[in-house]
Motif scaffolding. Structure first.
Motif, mmCIF file in Angstrom:
data_model
loop_
_atom_site.group_PDB
_atom_site.id
_atom_site.type_symbol
_atom_site.label_atom_id
_atom_site.label_comp_id
_atom_site.label_asym_id
_atom_site.label_seq_id
_atom_site.Cartn_x
_atom_site.Cartn_y
_atom_site.Cartn_z
ATOM 1 N N LEU A 227 30.135 24.315 85.894
ATOM 2 C CA LEU A 227 30.165 22.854 85.915
ATOM 3 C C LEU A 227 30.268 22.328 87.343
ATOM 4 N N GLN A 228 31.090 22.991 88.170
ATOM 5 C CA GLN A 228 31.244 22.551 89.554
ATOM 6 C C GLN A 228 29.942 22.731 90.331
ATOM 7 N N GLU A 229 29.252 23.845 90.110
ATOM 8 C CA GLU A 229 27.982 24.063 90.799
ATOM 9 C C GLU A 229 26.951 23.021 90.379
ATOM 10 N N ALA A 230 26.920 22.699 89.083
ATOM 11 C CA ALA A 230 25.986 21.672 88.624
ATOM 12 C C ALA A 230 26.320 20.315 89.232
ATOM 13 N N HIS A 231 27.633 20.036 89.353
ATOM 14 C CA HIS A 231 28.052 18.767 89.948
ATOM 15 C C HIS A 231 27.663 18.688 91.421
ATOM 16 N N GLU A 232 27.862 19.787 92.163
ATOM 17 C CA GLU A 232 27.492 19.797 93.575
ATOM 18 C C GLU A 232 25.982 19.663 93.750
ATOM 19 N N ALA A 233 25.214 20.324 92.863
ATOM 20 C CA ALA A 233 23.758 20.195 92.948
ATOM 21 C C ALA A 233 23.321 18.758 92.686
ATOM 22 N N LEU A 234 23.983 18.105 91.728
ATOM 23 C CA LEU A 234 23.661 16.711 91.446
ATOM 24 C C LEU A 234 24.006 15.815 92.633
ATOM 25 N N LYS A 235 25.147 16.078 93.282
ATOM 26 C CA LYS A 235 25.525 15.284 94.446
ATOM 27 C C LYS A 235 24.512 15.465 95.578
ATOM 28 N N ARG A 236 24.077 16.721 95.790
ATOM 29 C CA ARG A 236 23.086 16.956 96.843
ATOM 30 C C ARG A 236 21.772 16.243 96.539
ATOM 31 N N THR A 237 21.366 16.288 95.271
ATOM 32 C CA THR A 237 20.119 15.619 94.892
ATOM 33 C C THR A 237 20.225 14.117 95.092
ATOM 34 N N GLN A 238 21.359 13.545 94.694
ATOM 35 C CA GLN A 238 21.552 12.113 94.894
ATOM 36 C C GLN A 238 21.541 11.742 96.372
ATOM 37 N N ALA A 239 22.196 12.581 97.206
ATOM 38 C CA ALA A 239 22.214 12.309 98.642
ATOM 39 C C ALA A 239 20.808 12.387 99.230
ATOM 40 N N GLN A 240 20.011 13.363 98.774
ATOM 41 C CA GLN A 240 18.650 13.484 99.272
ATOM 42 C C GLN A 240 17.793 12.294 98.859
ATOM 43 N N LEU A 241 17.965 11.844 97.612
ATOM 44 C CA LEU A 241 17.205 10.675 97.169
ATOM 45 C C LEU A 241 17.598 9.434 97.963
ATOM 46 N N LEU A 242 18.905 9.268 98.187
ATOM 47 C CA LEU A 242 19.364 8.118 98.957
ATOM 48 C C LEU A 242 18.833 8.171 100.389
ATOM 49 N N HIS A 243 18.871 9.365 100.978
ATOM 50 C CA HIS A 243 18.361 9.503 102.341
ATOM 51 C C HIS A 243 16.863 9.216 102.395
ATOM 52 N N SER A 244 16.121 9.664 101.390
ATOM 53 C CA SER A 244 14.686 9.406 101.362
ATOM 54 C C SER A 244 14.390 7.915 101.266
ATOM 55 N N GLU A 245 15.175 7.217 100.447
ATOM 56 C CA GLU A 245 14.980 5.774 100.331
ATOM 57 C C GLU A 245 15.280 5.068 101.658
ATOM 58 N N LYS A 246 16.344 5.513 102.336
ATOM 59 C CA LYS A 246 16.671 4.904 103.624
ATOM 60 C C LYS A 246 15.569 5.154 104.642
ATOM 61 N N MET A 247 15.035 6.383 104.643
ATOM 62 C CA MET A 247 13.979 6.691 105.598
ATOM 63 C C MET A 247 12.723 5.868 105.307
ATOM 64 N N ALA A 248 12.427 5.665 104.025
ATOM 65 C CA ALA A 248 11.239 4.881 103.687
ATOM 66 C C ALA A 248 11.399 3.430 104.136
ATOM 67 N N SER A 249 12.588 2.866 103.936
ATOM 68 C CA SER A 249 12.841 1.488 104.374
ATOM 69 C C SER A 249 12.791 1.382 105.889
ATOM 70 N N LEU A 250 13.373 2.366 106.558
ATOM 71 C CA LEU A 250 13.366 2.340 108.015
ATOM 72 C C LEU A 250 11.957 2.497 108.569
ATOM 73 N N GLY A 251 11.115 3.279 107.907
ATOM 74 C CA GLY A 251 9.758 3.499 108.385
ATOM 75 C C GLY A 251 8.963 2.215 108.472
ATOM 76 N N ARG A 252 9.135 1.341 107.470
ATOM 77 C CA ARG A 252 8.406 0.077 107.497
ATOM 78 C C ARG A 252 8.831 -0.796 108.676
ATOM 79 N N LEU A 253 10.124 -0.708 109.045
ATOM 80 C CA LEU A 253 10.607 -1.483 110.176
ATOM 81 C C LEU A 253 10.171 -0.873 111.502
ATOM 82 N N VAL A 254 10.253 0.439 111.629
ATOM 83 C CA VAL A 254 9.988 1.107 112.896
ATOM 84 C C VAL A 254 8.505 1.107 113.228
#
Length: 456
Positions: free
Chosen positions: A183-210
């Motif tokens: 359960l802990q490994e699944a939770h950590e994998a989910l957290k990593r996936t969420q962080a990657q998705l959030l980072h991707s969204e931030k990079m996409a928003s920043l790209g339009r500005l830069v």
């Protein structure tokens, strides 16, 4: 009465009894038939109840056999009265052998061990508490090895509500630990996936500005490079002209003016000033090209790059700039260490990490940065380049955000919050990874992982 079973009594009507007529005998026979019929009905009902009891026993036995948790039922003295297949398989003894033995004897260390004492205390608590007691003990398995089990002991009551024994149900903690780990490994994998998705969204928003910012910066950079080139030519002409004018003896007033204005020193320093302006303009152009990675695919050509030379060049420019006295401990590798990538992009990353360390250690008399290069641990692995400073470090609540665009811990006007974010993306483009961890002696330690040229 032909449909009835043969009557078990003799025909009393043939017996000559004085004072008893035939009707009396008929009544007696009817009563006996009724009693006999009732006996037959009771017998049928008893057989039905026996069959129902047998089904109930089989159902209970199937439940006990199917249970994965271990179970034992004991009397008030702690003697085992019933077990299940899971417990028998765990301890390696059949139910017939376990019955009548003390439950404490199943513990690791025998009936006199510490686990047996805790088990007896739990049974004693269960006798006085209706909600039972929980105890963690170690059972001795079939091989004599300890097996941690979490037992829940509850009282067993009779029809009058009196305690007549105990029921203990437990689960080996090894199964619980495996389930919790999964359960802990699944939770950590989910957290990593969420962080990657959030980072991707931030990079996409920043790209339009830069994208627009980088395009607009190209114009003044081109203007600066063009003016610097013209300034270099003008400086050469002025030097030739002044050399021709002052070739002969100078009047005392003119010679004193030349010395007071330090014309000779200015002429000697002018080429290095122009070189610095040219390098700064090229560095700004490299930064603009790196900003484009947020909006378009980087098309820069890549090839083998000597990472040691890149680090030395970055150290040179940081010392030449705003941190000339900043101490940097760096031992160049004996042989070239090559990675596959862009020298300009890697130089940008190294400059950013070294400059951040210099800014963090500013004002500290013993501020320093230690750079170490670790070769791959195995063929085809990644090398590690560590940047460990002894500055104030990064607060734990900020660690997860240091690579976010526009996030900075520097004072207002001292940083844009783009350096680490761009560096993270550049290293990711090179097939590597940039991470942050607290330094051993305090401060912060950034680690750059890159594949060597052969592995890349």
């Amino acid at each position: 009465m032909s449909d009835r079973l043969p009557s078990p009594h003799p025909d009393l009507r043939t017996l000559p009894l004085e004072g008893v007529d035939e009707s009396t005998w008929v009544d007696v026979i009817h009563k006996m038939d009724e009693v006999y019929a009732q006996l037959l009905a009771d017998e049928a009902a008893r057989e039905e109840k026996n069959a129902e009891l047998e089904r109930t026993q089989q159902f209970i036995l199937s439940l006990l056999t199917a249970m994965s948790d271990v179970l034992l039922a004991c009397d008030q003295q702690g003697l085992i009265e019933e077990t299940n297949a899971a417990l028998c398989a765990l301890v390696g003894r059949p139910d017939a052998v376990l019955r009548g033995t003390p439950a404490a004897a199943l513990m690791m260390g025998g009936a006199q061990g510490e686990d047996a004492r805790r088990m007896r205390e739990a049974l004693a608590q269960s006798q006085t508490r209706r909600d039972g007691a929980v105890v963690e003990v170690a059972l001795a398995d079939a091989m004599g090895q300890p097996v941690p089990v979490d037992f829940n002991c509850t009282p067993r009551l009779d029809h009058q509500g009196r305690v007549i024994g105990h029921v203990c149900v437990g689960r080996p903690l090894g199964e619980l630990k495996r389930a919790y780990r999964a359960l802990q490994e699944a939770h950590e994998a989910l957290k990593r996936t969420q962080a990657q998705l959030l980072h991707s969204e931030k990079m996409a928003s920043l790209g339009r500005l830069v994208a627009g910012v980088a395009h607009e910066l190209n114009n003044p950079i081109s203007f600066l490079l063009g003016n610097v080139s013209a300034l270099r030519k003008y400086a050469d002409r002025l030097e030739q002209y002044l050399g021709a004018v002052h070739a002969g003896p100078l009047p005392p007033e003119l010679a004193a003016l030349r010395q007071r204005l330090r014309i000779d020193a200015a002429l000697a320093d002018l080429p290095s000033v122009i070189d610095g302006m040219t390098e700064g303009a090229h560095r700004t152009a490299d930064i603009v090209n790196a900003l484009k990675r947020f909006s378009v695919i980087d098309r820069m050509e890549r090839g083998p790059v000597d990472l040691g030379q890149v680090v030395e060049q970055a150290i040179h420019w940081v010392r030449k700039g705003a941190a000339p006295d900043f101490r940097i401990d760096w031992t160049p590798p004996a042989a070239p260490v090559q990675v596959l990538g862009s020298a300009g992009q890697l130089l940008q990353v190294m400059l950013n990490l070294i400059q951040n360390a210099a800014d963090a250690c500013a004002g500290r008399p013993e501020g320093r940065l230690r750079i170490t290069l670790e070769p791959p641990e195995r063929p085809g692995g990644k090398l590690r380049l560590r940047f460990a400073d002894n500055g104030p470090g990064i607060a734990p609540e900020h660690v997860a955000r240091v690579f976010d665009p526009f996030f900075t811990t520097k004072p207002v006007g001292k940083g844009t919050g783009l350096g680490l974010s761009i560096s993270y993306g550049l290293i990711d483009q090179h097939g590597g990874h940039l991470s942050l961890a607290p330094a051993a002696g305090g401060g912060a330690e950034f680690t750059v992982e890159l594949p060597v040229a052969e592995a890349a």
